[in-house]
Design a protein around this motif. Structure first.
Motif, short mmCIF file in Angstrom:
data_model
loop_
_atom_site.label_atom_id
_atom_site.label_comp_id
_atom_site.label_asym_id
_atom_site.label_seq_id
_atom_site.Cartn_x
_atom_site.Cartn_y
_atom_site.Cartn_z
N PHE A 23 41.22 -13.69 62.59
CA PHE A 23 41.88 -13.12 61.77
C PHE A 23 41.55 -13.56 60.31
O PHE A 23 40.75 -14.30 59.89
CB PHE A 23 43.30 -13.70 62.03
N ASN A 24 41.92 -12.42 59.51
CA ASN A 24 41.56 -12.64 58.05
C ASN A 24 42.83 -12.48 57.32
O ASN A 24 43.57 -11.29 57.63
CB ASN A 24 40.65 -11.63 57.47
N PHE A 25 43.38 -13.11 56.22
CA PHE A 25 44.18 -12.73 55.35
C PHE A 25 44.14 -12.78 54.07
O PHE A 25 43.39 -13.77 53.45
CB PHE A 25 45.73 -13.78 55.46
N GLY A 26 44.23 -11.73 53.21
CA GLY A 26 43.83 -11.86 51.83
C GLY A 26 44.79 -11.20 51.14
O GLY A 26 45.67 -10.37 51.39
N PRO A 27 44.77 -11.21 49.73
CA PRO A 27 45.91 -10.74 48.97
C PRO A 27 45.91 -9.32 48.69
O PRO A 27 47.05 -8.68 48.09
CB PRO A 27 45.67 -11.50 47.77
N GLN A 28 45.17 -8.65 49.08
CA GLN A 28 45.05 -7.19 49.38
C GLN A 28 46.19 -6.49 49.85
O GLN A 28 46.25 -6.93 50.91
CB GLN A 28 43.69 -6.56 49.33
N ILE A 29 46.73 -5.50 49.74
CA ILE A 29 47.69 -4.85 50.37
C ILE A 29 46.96 -3.47 50.62
O ILE A 29 46.97 -2.59 49.83
CB ILE A 29 49.18 -4.70 49.70
N THR A 30 46.83 -3.23 51.94
CA THR A 30 46.00 -2.04 52.50
C THR A 30 46.76 -0.85 52.61
O THR A 30 46.14 0.18 52.44
CB THR A 30 45.22 -2.49 53.64
N VAL A 31 48.02 -1.10 52.89
CA VAL A 31 49.06 0.20 53.11
C VAL A 31 50.23 -0.04 52.25
O VAL A 31 50.80 -1.00 52.41
CB VAL A 31 49.20 0.08 54.71
N SER A 32 50.70 0.94 51.51
CA SER A 32 51.58 0.93 50.76
C SER A 32 52.93 1.36 51.47
O SER A 32 54.00 0.83 50.99
CB SER A 32 51.72 1.91 49.36
N ALA A 33 52.85 1.81 52.62
CA ALA A 33 54.08 2.42 53.29
C ALA A 33 54.87 0.92 53.94
O ALA A 33 54.23 -0.01 54.07
CB ALA A 33 53.79 3.28 54.53
N THR A 34 55.98 1.18 54.43
CA THR A 34 56.81 0.25 55.21
C THR A 34 57.30 0.89 56.37
O THR A 34 57.80 2.05 56.48
CB THR A 34 57.83 -0.44 54.26
N ASN A 35 57.23 -0.09 57.33
CA ASN A 35 57.86 0.82 58.91
C ASN A 35 58.54 -0.54 59.57
O ASN A 35 58.75 -0.51 60.56
CB ASN A 35 56.80 1.10 59.79
N MET A 36 58.91 -1.54 58.78
CA MET A 36 59.98 -2.57 59.36
C MET A 36 60.60 -3.36 58.24
O MET A 36 60.24 -3.39 57.12
CB MET A 36 59.11 -3.46 60.46
N ALA A 37 62.04 -3.94 58.82
CA ALA A 37 62.58 -4.73 57.65
C ALA A 37 63.26 -5.72 58.59
O ALA A 37 64.12 -5.57 59.46
CB ALA A 37 63.87 -3.84 57.23
N THR A 38 62.40 -6.89 58.38
CA THR A 38 62.79 -8.31 59.18
C THR A 38 61.97 -9.45 58.44
O THR A 38 61.55 -9.29 57.14
CB THR A 38 61.94 -8.02 60.65
N THR A 39 62.41 -10.43 58.97
CA THR A 39 61.84 -11.56 58.58
C THR A 39 60.87 -12.17 59.64
O THR A 39 61.09 -11.81 60.82
CB THR A 39 62.63 -12.81 58.01
N VAL A 40 60.03 -13.32 59.31
CA VAL A 40 59.18 -13.93 60.21
C VAL A 40 60.20 -14.34 61.19
O VAL A 40 59.84 -14.63 62.23
CB VAL A 40 58.22 -14.74 59.61
N THR A 41 61.00 -15.36 60.61
CA THR A 41 62.01 -15.89 61.79
C THR A 41 62.51 -15.21 62.79
O THR A 41 62.54 -15.55 63.93
CB THR A 41 62.91 -16.83 60.93
N SER A 42 62.84 -14.04 62.26
CA SER A 42 63.62 -13.22 63.30
C SER A 42 62.38 -12.55 64.16
O SER A 42 62.97 -12.47 65.34
CB SER A 42 64.59 -12.01 62.39
N LEU A 43 61.72 -12.01 63.79
CA LEU A 43 60.61 -11.77 64.41
C LEU A 43 60.05 -12.71 65.74
O LEU A 43 59.86 -12.39 66.84
CB LEU A 43 59.34 -11.30 63.67
N LEU A 44 59.91 -14.07 65.22
CA LEU A 44 59.31 -15.09 66.33
C LEU A 44 60.49 -15.43 67.28
O LEU A 44 60.06 -15.36 68.34
CB LEU A 44 59.00 -16.34 65.47
N LEU A 45 61.88 -15.21 66.78
CA LEU A 45 62.77 -15.46 67.57
C LEU A 45 62.97 -14.24 68.83
O LEU A 45 63.24 -14.30 70.00
CB LEU A 45 64.21 -15.44 67.16
N GLU A 46 62.62 -13.08 68.30
CA GLU A 46 62.71 -12.01 69.10
C GLU A 46 61.48 -12.05 70.36
O GLU A 46 61.75 -11.84 71.59
CB GLU A 46 62.70 -10.67 68.58
N ALA A 47 60.20 -12.53 69.60
CA ALA A 47 59.25 -12.48 70.46
C ALA A 47 59.37 -13.73 71.51
O ALA A 47 59.05 -13.55 72.74
CB ALA A 47 57.83 -13.08 69.54
#
Length: 223
Positions: free
Chosen positions: A184-208
């Motif tokens: 994995f790589n994480f960097g401060p650049q935002i490569t996509v301006s669109a959005t396709n989800m509205a959640t939090t990491v906590t909610s995401l991990l609970l569902e996973a």
């Protein structure tokens, strides 16, 4: 030399061509579907390093611009090949730590900073996403390995866009957290301006976690 996020600097040896690509026999092998088998070369001319794209499908960018011919590398040039980001540096205090021609593909423990990189066997995506949420990071997480390629865009620690080879949005994010092998790589650049989800990491991990529990439940439990 090439400075790599989360890995030792890589010294460019004068008059030695460095081949970058997806093939295992490349000098710098990047196992990502966004990288061509033989993607780019760094070679020497008149005592200075130059980079050229080898006709790759997704191209090579330097300082945010896709190169169309041979490009002479200058100090602090940022090179992007697929999900892989390196910075060319001419002479640096990091030089004594680098060893020419050794450990080309190593990814060490991730750095908790504006940019980080690592191996999923060193840090799971569960841990990584929690780190990004806790530190309210903004940027793009790229994951690549045998399961495919994926991206998650974060704004202030919340995932707002997800994409894998098979899914989009929340389903892509839920797919990604199940991956255990890859880089994995994480960097401060935002490569996509669109959005396709509205959640939090906590909610995401609970569902996973809920889905993982369901998949692991005995079949006769319902009876």
């Amino acid at each position: 030399m090439l400075l790599r996020i989360g890995a030792p600097p890589l010294v460019l040896e004068p008059n030695r061509t460095l081949v970058v690509g997806r093939q295992a026999d490349c000098d710098l092998s990047i196992p990502s579907g966004k990288v061509s088998r033989r993607h780019a070369e760094i070679y020497w001319k008149r005592g200075t390093p130059w980079i050229v794209d080898c006709g790759s499908q997704n191209g090579t960018t330097v300082n945010g611009r896709r190169i169309t011919g041979d490009h002479e590398l200058k100090n602090d040039d940022e090179i992007v090949i697929g999900p892989y980001i390196v910075t060319y540096r001419f002479g640096t205090e990091a030089a004594p730590q680098a060893q020419a021609g050794s450990d080309l593909n190593a990814l060490t423990q991730p750095m908790v900073a504006d940019a980080m990189a690592g191996n999923l066997q060193q840090m799971s995506l569960f841990e990584l996403l929690q780190t990004l949420e806790f530190n309210q990071k903004t940027g793009t997480l790229s994951v690549f390995g045998p399961d495919g390629n994926g991206e998650l865009v974060f704004k202030n620690g919340a995932p707002v866009y997800g994409m894998t080879d098979e899914n989009e949005g929340l389903e892509a994010a839920l797919e990604l957290v199940t991956w255990t092998v890859g880089q994995f790589n994480f960097g401060p650049q935002i490569t996509v301006s669109a959005t396709n989800m509205a959640t939090t990491v906590t909610s995401l991990l609970l569902e996973a976690g809920r889905r993982i529990d369901e998949q692991g439940a005995p079949e006769d439990e319902q009876g």
